[in-house]
Design a protein around this motif. Sequence first.
Motif, PDB file in Angstrom:
ATOM      1  N   SER A  64       0.816  -1.214   0.000  1.00  8.83           N
ATOM      2  CA  SER A  64       0.000   0.000   0.000  1.00  8.83           C
ATOM      3  C   SER A  64       0.853   1.269   0.000  1.00  8.83           C
ATOM      4  CB  SER A  64      -0.945   0.010   1.204  1.00  8.83           C
ATOM      5  OG  SER A  64      -0.210   0.176   2.391  1.00  8.83           O
ATOM      6  N   LEU A  65       2.137   1.136   0.273  1.00 11.19           N
ATOM      7  CA  LEU A  65       3.029   2.302   0.303  1.00 11.19           C
ATOM      8  C   LEU A  65       3.416   2.804  -1.088  1.00 11.19           C
ATOM      9  CD1 LEU A  65       5.490   1.413   3.174  1.00 11.19           C
ATOM     10  CD2 LEU A  65       3.696   3.124   3.179  1.00 11.19           C
ATOM     11  N   ARG A  66       3.117   2.046  -2.108  1.00 10.01           N
ATOM     12  CA  ARG A  66       3.513   2.432  -3.455  1.00 10.01           C
ATOM     13  C   ARG A  66       2.899   3.761  -3.889  1.00 10.01           C
ATOM     14  NH1 ARG A  66       2.992  -3.407  -6.436  1.00 10.01           N
ATOM     15  NH2 ARG A  66       4.691  -4.387  -5.306  1.00 10.01           N
ATOM     16  N   THR A  67       1.737   4.077  -3.352  1.00  7.61           N
ATOM     17  CA  THR A  67       1.044   5.296  -3.769  1.00  7.61           C
ATOM     18  C   THR A  67       1.442   6.515  -2.949  1.00  7.61           C
ATOM     19  OG1 THR A  67      -0.805   4.803  -2.301  1.00  7.61           O
ATOM     20  CG2 THR A  67      -0.944   3.965  -4.560  1.00  7.61           C
ATOM     21  N   HIS A  68       2.221   6.349  -1.915  1.00  9.53           N
ATOM     22  CA  HIS A  68       2.601   7.464  -1.045  1.00  9.53           C
ATOM     23  C   HIS A  68       3.885   8.140  -1.528  1.00  9.53           C
ATOM     24  CE1 HIS A  68      -0.219   5.269   1.519  1.00  9.53           C
ATOM     25  NE2 HIS A  68      -0.426   6.439   2.118  1.00  9.53           N
ATOM     26  N   SER A  69       4.176   9.292  -0.936  1.00 14.33           N
ATOM     27  CA  SER A  69       5.380  10.040  -1.288  1.00 14.33           C
ATOM     28  C   SER A  69       6.625   9.276  -0.849  1.00 14.33           C
ATOM     29  CB  SER A  69       5.355  11.418  -0.627  1.00 14.33           C
ATOM     30  OG  SER A  69       5.471  11.274   0.778  1.00 14.33           O
ATOM     31  N   SER A  70       7.754   9.672  -1.402  1.00 20.19           N
ATOM     32  CA  SER A  70       8.996   8.969  -1.075  1.00 20.19           C
ATOM     33  C   SER A  70       9.402   9.181   0.378  1.00 20.19           C
ATOM     34  CB  SER A  70      10.119   9.420  -2.009  1.00 20.19           C
ATOM     35  OG  SER A  70      10.383  10.785  -1.823  1.00 20.19           O
ATOM     36  N   GLU A  71       9.093  10.361   0.937  1.00 17.48           N
ATOM     37  CA  GLU A  71       9.423  10.613   2.353  1.00 17.48           C
ATOM     38  C   GLU A  71       8.595   9.711   3.263  1.00 17.48           C
ATOM     39  OE1 GLU A  71       8.789  14.121   5.579  1.00 17.48           O
ATOM     40  OE2 GLU A  71       9.505  14.733   3.592  1.00 17.48           O
ATOM     41  N   GLY A  72       7.297   9.627   3.002  1.00 19.97           N
ATOM     42  CA  GLY A  72       6.431   8.739   3.785  1.00 19.97           C
ATOM     43  C   GLY A  72       6.793   7.286   3.579  1.00 19.97           C
ATOM     44  N   HIS A  73       7.203   6.978   2.355  1.00 22.98           N
ATOM     45  CA  HIS A  73       7.623   5.623   2.019  1.00 22.98           C
ATOM     46  C   HIS A  73       8.848   5.220   2.841  1.00 22.98           C
ATOM     47  CE1 HIS A  73       7.701   2.169  -0.673  1.00 22.98           C
ATOM     48  NE2 HIS A  73       9.015   2.341  -0.810  1.00 22.98           N
ATOM     49  N   CYS A  74       9.840   6.111   2.924  1.00 25.76           N
ATOM     50  CA  CYS A  74      11.059   5.828   3.697  1.00 25.76           C
ATOM     51  C   CYS A  74      10.772   5.707   5.187  1.00 25.76           C
ATOM     52  CB  CYS A  74      12.094   6.914   3.464  1.00 25.76           C
ATOM     53  SG  CYS A  74      12.825   6.845   1.826  1.00 25.76           S
TER      54      CYS A  74
END
Length: 161
Positions: free
Chosen positions: A74-84
């Motif tokens: 589900s993290l694929r759709t989030h920003s890179s900062e939130g992803h990290c």
Amino acid sequence: MACDRYMAICKPLHYMTIMRQQVIDHFMCDLIPFLEPTCLDTHTLGALIAAHSGSLCLIIFSMLVASYAVILCSLRTHSSEGHCKALSTCASHIMVVVLFFIPCSYLYLIPVVSLPIDKAMTVFCTLVMPMLNPLIYTFRNEEVKKVMKKLWGQMLKADHK
């Protein structure tokens, strides 16, 4: 000890024949080492214990892995900062889960035989793992990360000299 005291109080005349000089050579009162001194045939009971405990351990572990897979997908759709940030959180959680469930699975998936490594695994599950949890989660702290990077840089500079 509870079984020993029960026999000493309730069946004092049979105590010496029921309780042998053999003691349970283990650090905690787990079911498998406790069954060894009994006079029962533990092969069938041991297989049932391993099947029940092992299946529960594997089911819980697979549910945790599946939940982390759902979170990471589900993290694929989030920003890179939130992803990290989410990956950092999930990585520490996954490390704790793996460090707990691998020794736990080993202890409960083996048949009813007490091996010398069992005591080490028991100590790891009951003492070392709870002490590692705060250390693992501390590495997520920004200040600790900065200090670790600084120390790492100093160590690399010292190696080059």
